[in-house]
Design a protein around this motif. Sequence first.
Motif, short mmCIF file in Angstrom:
data_model
loop_
_atom_site.label_atom_id
_atom_site.label_comp_id
_atom_site.label_asym_id
_atom_site.label_seq_id
_atom_site.Cartn_x
_atom_site.Cartn_y
_atom_site.Cartn_z
N THR A 1 23.85 16.50 -2.28
CA THR A 1 24.04 17.57 -3.26
C THR A 1 24.15 18.89 -2.52
OG1 THR A 1 22.63 16.34 -4.80
CG2 THR A 1 23.12 18.63 -5.35
N LYS A 2 25.28 19.54 -2.66
CA LYS A 2 25.49 20.81 -1.96
C LYS A 2 24.69 21.93 -2.62
CE LYS A 2 29.08 23.94 -0.30
NZ LYS A 2 30.52 24.07 -0.01
N GLY A 3 24.08 22.76 -1.79
CA GLY A 3 23.39 23.94 -2.27
C GLY A 3 23.86 25.17 -1.52
N GLU A 4 24.05 26.26 -2.24
CA GLU A 4 24.41 27.53 -1.61
C GLU A 4 23.32 28.56 -1.86
OE1 GLU A 4 28.58 28.77 -1.93
OE2 GLU A 4 29.01 26.83 -2.87
N LEU A 5 23.10 29.41 -0.86
CA LEU A 5 22.05 30.42 -0.93
C LEU A 5 22.59 31.74 -0.39
CD1 LEU A 5 20.63 27.55 0.34
CD2 LEU A 5 18.59 28.86 -0.28
N PHE A 6 21.90 32.82 -0.77
CA PHE A 6 22.17 34.15 -0.23
C PHE A 6 20.94 34.65 0.50
CE2 PHE A 6 25.01 35.76 -4.01
CZ PHE A 6 26.11 35.10 -3.48
N THR B 1 30.56 24.56 3.67
CA THR B 1 31.27 25.83 3.56
C THR B 1 30.89 26.58 2.29
OG1 THR B 1 33.14 24.76 4.67
CG2 THR B 1 33.55 26.90 3.64
N PRO B 2 30.46 27.85 2.39
CA PRO B 2 30.19 28.65 1.20
C PRO B 2 31.46 28.83 0.37
CG PRO B 2 29.26 29.68 3.16
CD PRO B 2 30.14 28.58 3.64
N THR B 3 31.28 28.89 -0.96
CA THR B 3 32.45 28.96 -1.85
C THR B 3 32.37 30.19 -2.75
OG1 THR B 3 31.36 27.69 -3.61
CG2 THR B 3 32.56 26.44 -1.91
N GLU B 4 33.54 30.58 -3.26
CA GLU B 4 33.59 31.68 -4.22
C GLU B 4 32.89 31.28 -5.52
OE1 GLU B 4 34.58 34.93 -4.18
OE2 GLU B 4 34.65 34.58 -2.02
N GLU B 5 33.03 30.02 -5.89
CA GLU B 5 32.37 29.52 -7.10
C GLU B 5 30.85 29.65 -6.98
OE1 GLU B 5 31.99 25.32 -9.64
OE2 GLU B 5 33.06 25.37 -7.73
N GLY B 6 30.31 29.23 -5.82
CA GLY B 6 28.88 29.35 -5.59
C GLY B 6 28.44 30.81 -5.56
N PHE C 1 21.95 45.41 -5.28
CA PHE C 1 21.71 44.56 -4.11
C PHE C 1 23.03 44.33 -3.39
CE2 PHE C 1 22.75 41.66 -7.56
CZ PHE C 1 23.59 40.73 -6.96
N GLU C 2 22.93 44.04 -2.11
CA GLU C 2 24.13 43.66 -1.35
C GLU C 2 23.89 42.30 -0.71
OE1 GLU C 2 24.89 45.44 2.57
OE2 GLU C 2 23.24 46.83 2.14
N ILE C 3 24.95 41.53 -0.60
CA ILE C 3 24.85 40.20 0.02
C ILE C 3 24.94 40.37 1.53
CG2 ILE C 3 25.89 37.91 0.19
CD1 ILE C 3 27.13 38.55 -2.65
N VAL C 4 23.89 39.98 2.23
CA VAL C 4 23.86 40.06 3.69
C VAL C 4 24.45 38.81 4.31
CG1 VAL C 4 22.34 40.26 5.71
CG2 VAL C 4 21.84 41.57 3.62
N SER C 5 24.12 37.65 3.75
CA SER C 5 24.68 36.39 4.24
C SER C 5 24.75 35.38 3.10
CB SER C 5 23.88 35.83 5.42
OG SER C 5 22.52 35.69 5.09
N HIS C 6 25.67 34.45 3.26
CA HIS C 6 25.94 33.43 2.24
C HIS C 6 26.14 32.13 2.99
CE1 HIS C 6 28.99 31.91 -1.05
NE2 HIS C 6 27.88 31.21 -1.04
N PHE C 7 25.34 31.12 2.69
CA PHE C 7 25.44 29.87 3.45
C PHE C 7 25.25 28.68 2.53
CE2 PHE C 7 21.58 32.29 4.14
CZ PHE C 7 20.58 31.46 3.68
N GLY C 8 25.63 27.52 3.05
CA GLY C 8 25.54 26.30 2.26
C GLY C 8 25.12 25.12 3.12
N GLY C 9 24.69 24.07 2.46
CA GLY C 9 24.31 22.84 3.14
C GLY C 9 24.28 21.71 2.13
N VAL C 10 24.40 20.48 2.62
CA VAL C 10 24.38 19.31 1.74
C VAL C 10 23.02 18.63 1.85
CG1 VAL C 10 25.48 17.14 1.11
CG2 VAL C 10 26.87 19.01 2.02
N ARG C 11 22.27 18.66 0.77
CA ARG C 11 20.95 18.03 0.75
C ARG C 11 21.11 16.51 0.68
NH1 ARG C 11 21.49 21.43 -3.73
NH2 ARG C 11 20.32 23.39 -3.74
N PRO C 12 20.27 15.76 1.39
CA PRO C 12 20.33 14.30 1.30
C PRO C 12 19.58 13.82 0.05
CG PRO C 12 18.69 14.94 2.92
CD PRO C 12 19.29 16.21 2.40
N THR C 13 20.30 13.67 -1.04
CA THR C 13 19.68 13.30 -2.32
C THR C 13 20.02 11.87 -2.70
OG1 THR C 13 21.55 14.29 -3.48
CG2 THR C 13 19.60 15.66 -3.21
N VAL C 14 19.18 11.30 -3.55
CA VAL C 14 19.35 9.93 -4.03
C VAL C 14 19.26 9.94 -5.55
CG1 VAL C 14 18.49 7.56 -3.82
CG2 VAL C 14 18.17 9.16 -1.93
#
Length: 349
Positions: free
Chosen positions: A208-213, A254-259, A275-288
Amino acid sequence: MLDYIIVGSGLAGISFAEIALKNNKSIVVINDESQNSSRVAGGLYNPVILKRFSEVWKAEEQLSLMDEFYETIEGKLKTKVNFKLPILRKFFSIEEQNNWFSASDKPLLAPFLSTKLIFKKYNGIDSPFDYGEVLHTGYVDTALLLDKYHEYLLQNKLLLQESFDYAMLVIEEDFVQYKEYQAKHIIFAEGFGLHANPFFQDLPLDGTKGELFVIKAPDLDLDVIVNTSVFILPLGNDLFKVGATYNWKDKTDTPTEEGKTELIDRIEEIINCDFEIVSHFGGVRPTVRDRRPIIGTHNQYQSLHILNGLGTRGVMLGPAMAKGLFEYIENQETLDPTIDIRRFYKKRK
């Protein structure tokens, strides 16, 4: 001959490495940094699923093991990684307040949900209906933990920084051979990278992909974690980590515009300052799909084991699941059937 080869050094891999070393076992860890979900994770630990007001599976046991585990690591690395902070649930209505108090009456949730409303006003957040406080919460700085633990492994010549070549693994009756390394056991803890593993790729790891700021908000005065549709975690120097999204289709980092749009919309529901966005990153969690880790031994090769599927709660689950797998291998202790990979193999018979 080594006791263990460990493939992967995210939260699962280092949890097993630490437990093995604590028990005087010899190890080598192989990692190529291809999976980053542990590194970019929010790192929060919270014994309550606030969306449904239900207890996290075996939360009390996990919290107890987790505290001891990170305290030991902090001593070893001489670095603080576990930060105990209250998590406040912002209420948007009287109905939400009432739901909170109903949940706090449940025996399994009573130890974790305070029955005292938090009336404090934080600059940058409107909170006409106040907050509820979750107890026994905080966060682990996962990026710092991984950096420092990898340094420790390197200094002790216990880490190979390279991709694991599955074709070079030779499986004998009571040991495995990988290049120049012989070991009694090999632990695969590759996270979403499991899909490249020919021995366990048939297991139903979704991802499950998650994106964070990380945002900068000088007018947001916050010394607690606020959790609603997203969490806002203070990092100091007017910086806050905010997350996370859930995407079940996209399996890239890869971070997305949708996220980005989703996170901005949710932040603006909670705070009323710039607020300003300093960084935007994503990762795929190993979910079941059944929301349980996948732990156990290959159904054909007794030296091959898996430690995966920690999902969104890796900092809580990692130490407990690693300990369970270690005791299963070394002392033949029974694995909980709800996490044992045999639950999938049985269905196929």
